[in-house]
Design a protein around this motif. Structure first.
Motif, PDB file in Angstrom:
ATOM      1  N   SER A   1     -27.191   3.276  29.057  1.00 54.49           N
ATOM      2  CA  SER A   1     -26.503   3.041  27.786  1.00 54.49           C
ATOM      3  C   SER A   1     -27.273   2.054  26.912  1.00 54.49           C
ATOM      4  O   SER A   1     -28.166   1.347  27.394  1.00 54.49           O
TER       5      SER A   1
ATOM      6  N   ASP B   1     -25.911  -0.603  25.747  1.00 51.27           N
ATOM      7  CA  ASP B   1     -25.552  -1.928  26.264  1.00 51.27           C
ATOM      8  C   ASP B   1     -26.512  -2.376  27.360  1.00 51.27           C
ATOM      9  O   ASP B   1     -26.913  -3.544  27.397  1.00 51.27           O
ATOM     10  N   ALA B   2     -26.894  -1.462  28.239  1.00 50.73           N
ATOM     11  CA  ALA B   2     -27.851  -1.797  29.296  1.00 50.73           C
ATOM     12  C   ALA B   2     -29.208  -2.151  28.691  1.00 50.73           C
ATOM     13  O   ALA B   2     -29.865  -3.102  29.128  1.00 50.73           O
TER      14      ALA B   2
ATOM     15  N   LEU C   1     -29.711  -3.395  25.692  1.00 48.90           N
ATOM     16  CA  LEU C   1     -29.565  -4.698  25.051  1.00 48.90           C
ATOM     17  C   LEU C   1     -29.583  -5.832  26.080  1.00 48.90           C
ATOM     18  O   LEU C   1     -30.132  -6.907  25.814  1.00 48.90           O
ATOM     19  N   ASP C   2     -29.025  -5.582  27.247  1.00 41.92           N
ATOM     20  CA  ASP C   2     -29.087  -6.588  28.315  1.00 41.92           C
ATOM     21  C   ASP C   2     -30.529  -6.870  28.715  1.00 41.92           C
ATOM     22  O   ASP C   2     -30.921  -8.023  28.876  1.00 41.92           O
TER      23      ASP C   2
END
Length: 122
Positions: A88, A90-91, A93-94
């Motif tokens: 994703s 989000d992953a 961005l992490d």
């Protein structure tokens, strides 16, 4: 999904590339790269040479216009890229937040466009 992390570095960060292999910035990159590989999401990537080595080309009215140096004259320049296979945004961005350059430059996260590539390859 695949994501490109486009790494924008300051002139000071580029200068560290010429220092001892054991400096803190290089050590942080070494640890980050190992973590990416160990997590299984690393697809590829490479650092780029310093911005002064860039050559920018445009075609206008059928003529090539060549400029020595990078496209944009900004403080932070594209220093490299990493391609990751992740679940994703989000992953991605992490991982971008963990990048050593995130605290001193910028990391642009951009999804790859496989559908566009397939249309071009036909």
């Amino acid at each position: 999904m695949q994501f490109a992390l486009l790494i924008y570095e300051s002139p000071e960060a580029f200068a560290t590339r010429k220092k001892d292999e054991n400096d803190l910035y290089t050590g942080a990159w070494r640890a980050y790269y190992k973590a990416l590989v160990d997590a299984g999401g690393y697809v590829g990537g490479d650092p780029l040479e310093v911005p002064e080595t860039a050559t920018t080309l445009r075609v206008s009215e059928g003529k090539r216009r060549v400029q020595d140096g990078p496209y944009a004259d900004t403080k932070e320049q594209l220093g490299g890229f990493v391609v990751l296979e992740l679940s994703s945004l989000d992953a991605a961005l992490d991982w971008a937040a963990r990048c050593p350059t995130a605290s001193s430059g910028a990391v642009e996260v951009r999804p790859l466009a496989p559908d566009t590539k397939r249309r071009v390859e036909k």
